[in-house]
Write a protein that holds these residues in place. Sequence first.
Motif, short mmCIF file in Angstrom:
data_model
loop_
_atom_site.label_atom_id
_atom_site.label_comp_id
_atom_site.label_asym_id
_atom_site.label_seq_id
_atom_site.Cartn_x
_atom_site.Cartn_y
_atom_site.Cartn_z
N ALA A 1 0.78 -1.22 0.02
CA ALA A 1 0.07 0.17 -0.06
C ALA A 1 0.87 1.09 0.03
CB ALA A 1 -0.94 -0.10 1.11
N VAL A 2 0.49 2.59 -0.38
CA VAL A 2 1.22 3.54 -0.63
C VAL A 2 1.63 4.31 0.78
CG1 VAL A 2 1.20 5.59 -1.54
CG2 VAL A 2 0.24 4.24 -2.83
N GLY A 3 0.62 3.97 1.77
CA GLY A 3 0.93 4.37 2.84
C GLY A 3 2.15 3.59 3.58
N THR A 4 2.25 2.35 3.34
CA THR A 4 3.24 1.46 3.96
C THR A 4 4.66 1.91 3.26
OG1 THR A 4 1.88 -0.23 4.10
CG2 THR A 4 4.17 -0.85 3.93
N LEU A 5 4.65 2.10 1.99
CA LEU A 5 5.94 2.87 1.47
C LEU A 5 6.28 3.89 2.05
CD1 LEU A 5 8.01 2.53 -0.84
CD2 LEU A 5 6.63 4.03 -2.20
N TYR A 6 5.27 4.95 2.48
CA TYR A 6 5.76 6.18 3.15
C TYR A 6 6.26 5.86 4.63
CZ TYR A 6 4.19 9.23 -0.87
OH TYR A 6 4.48 9.98 -1.87
N ASN A 7 5.82 4.60 5.05
CA ASN A 7 6.42 4.45 6.44
C ASN A 7 7.85 4.12 6.43
OD1 ASN A 7 3.89 4.66 7.87
ND2 ASN A 7 3.36 2.45 7.25
N TYR A 8 8.30 3.76 5.24
CA TYR A 8 9.70 3.40 5.10
C TYR A 8 10.50 4.46 4.47
CZ TYR A 8 9.13 -1.55 6.11
OH TYR A 8 8.34 -2.58 6.47
N TYR A 9 9.82 5.17 3.36
CA TYR A 9 10.34 6.56 3.08
C TYR A 9 9.67 7.69 2.98
CZ TYR A 9 14.06 2.91 1.67
OH TYR A 9 14.68 1.89 1.79
N ARG A 10 9.92 8.77 3.42
CA ARG A 10 9.24 10.02 3.59
C ARG A 10 8.70 10.72 2.34
NH1 ARG A 10 10.98 13.25 8.97
NH2 ARG A 10 8.86 12.65 9.78
N SER A 11 9.60 10.30 1.37
CA SER A 11 9.58 10.88 -0.02
C SER A 11 10.08 10.34 -1.36
CB SER A 11 10.06 12.40 0.17
OG SER A 11 11.31 12.61 0.02
N LYS A 12 9.76 10.55 -2.46
CA LYS A 12 10.20 9.98 -3.40
C LYS A 12 11.87 10.23 -3.65
CE LYS A 12 9.56 11.51 -7.75
NZ LYS A 12 8.77 11.71 -9.18
N ASN A 13 12.01 11.72 -3.35
CA ASN A 13 13.41 12.16 -3.29
C ASN A 13 14.30 11.30 -2.37
OD1 ASN A 13 15.54 14.12 -2.03
ND2 ASN A 13 14.98 14.99 -4.16
N LEU B 1 13.82 8.33 -1.01
CA LEU B 1 14.29 6.98 -1.68
C LEU B 1 15.16 7.14 -2.68
CD1 LEU B 1 13.46 4.11 -1.83
CD2 LEU B 1 11.41 4.48 -3.17
N PHE B 2 14.98 7.85 -3.68
CA PHE B 2 15.99 8.03 -4.80
C PHE B 2 17.21 8.31 -4.49
CE2 PHE B 2 18.29 10.06 -8.29
CZ PHE B 2 17.85 9.39 -9.38
N MET B 3 17.52 9.10 -3.48
CA MET B 3 18.88 9.38 -2.98
C MET B 3 19.49 8.05 -2.10
SD MET B 3 19.85 12.35 -3.90
CE MET B 3 21.37 12.38 -2.90
N TYR B 4 18.81 7.60 -1.40
CA TYR B 4 18.91 6.32 -0.44
C TYR B 4 19.62 5.34 -1.35
CZ TYR B 4 18.90 1.91 2.00
OH TYR B 4 19.40 0.85 2.54
N ILE B 5 18.83 4.91 -2.69
CA ILE B 5 19.32 3.98 -3.72
C ILE B 5 20.57 4.60 -4.25
CG2 ILE B 5 18.82 3.37 -6.03
CD1 ILE B 5 15.69 3.19 -5.31
N LEU B 6 20.46 5.65 -4.85
CA LEU B 6 21.86 6.34 -5.30
C LEU B 6 23.10 6.10 -4.22
CD1 LEU B 6 22.62 7.53 -8.08
CD2 LEU B 6 22.38 9.89 -6.92
N GLU B 7 22.96 6.65 -3.13
CA GLU B 7 24.04 6.66 -2.20
C GLU B 7 24.28 4.98 -1.96
OE1 GLU B 7 23.52 8.97 1.52
OE2 GLU B 7 21.88 9.40 0.73
N SER B 8 23.24 3.96 -1.70
CA SER B 8 23.67 2.76 -1.51
C SER B 8 24.42 2.03 -2.70
CB SER B 8 22.32 1.87 -1.27
OG SER B 8 21.72 2.27 -0.16
#
Length: 188
Positions: free
Chosen positions: A40-52, A54-61
Motif C-alpha cells: 500500500a502507498v501508506g506502507t511505502l511512506y512508512n519506510y521512505y518519507r518522499s520519492k526524493n 528514496l531516490f537518494m537512498y538508492i543512489l547512495e547505496s
Amino acid sequence: MPKIIEDVEENIFKSAMELFSLKGYQDTEMKMIAEKAGLAVGTLYNYYRSKNGLFMYILESEWQETCNKLENINCSSMPWDEKLKETLYVLYEDMEDRKCLGFELLRANMINSKNKEKLLLLKDVLLSNIRRIFIDSSFGHKQHLTPEIIERLIDMVVTTTHRLIVLFPSEKEKNLEYLYCIIKKIAA
C-alpha cells in the motif's frame, strides 16, 4: 488476514531502482513503486518519507557499493594495467546496471543543499578511489601528468563512460577497450 511480504525494504529498493531506471525520476511516482513492490502507498511512506529520499537512498547505496569495489581493487596487488582495466570495468558495469541514475539528478534538477552535501561526499570517495589508480603508480609520476591533468582525466573517464553507455549500449567490450586505450595513450 493481512498480506505478509518478506524483505520489504529490499523489495522496495529493487522495485524503485527498476522504475527509476526505466522511467526516470520525474515519471516515477511513489504509487507506482508501491504497486510494483506489492505494498500500500501508506506502507511505502512508512519506510521512505518522499520519492526524493528514496531516490537518494538508492543512489547512495549503489555508489557506496561501487566505492567498496574500487577500494578492493586499490588494495589488491595486481599490476597497474590490471587495476586500470578492473576499475574501468567496475565503473562501466555499475553505471550500466543503474542506467546512469546519477545523471538523473541533474536532469531532474533535484540537487538541493541536503542532496548536494551527500553527493559531494560520495563524489569525493568515488573520485579518490579512481585517483589512487592514477597517482599510486608510475603513471601518476609522469612529468606531464600534473594533478590538474589527472583530475581532468578522471572527469573524462566518468563522463565518457556515461556517454558510451548511452550512445553504444550493445558495444560494452569495444567501449571498455576504447577507454583503456585513451588512458594508455595519455600515459605514454
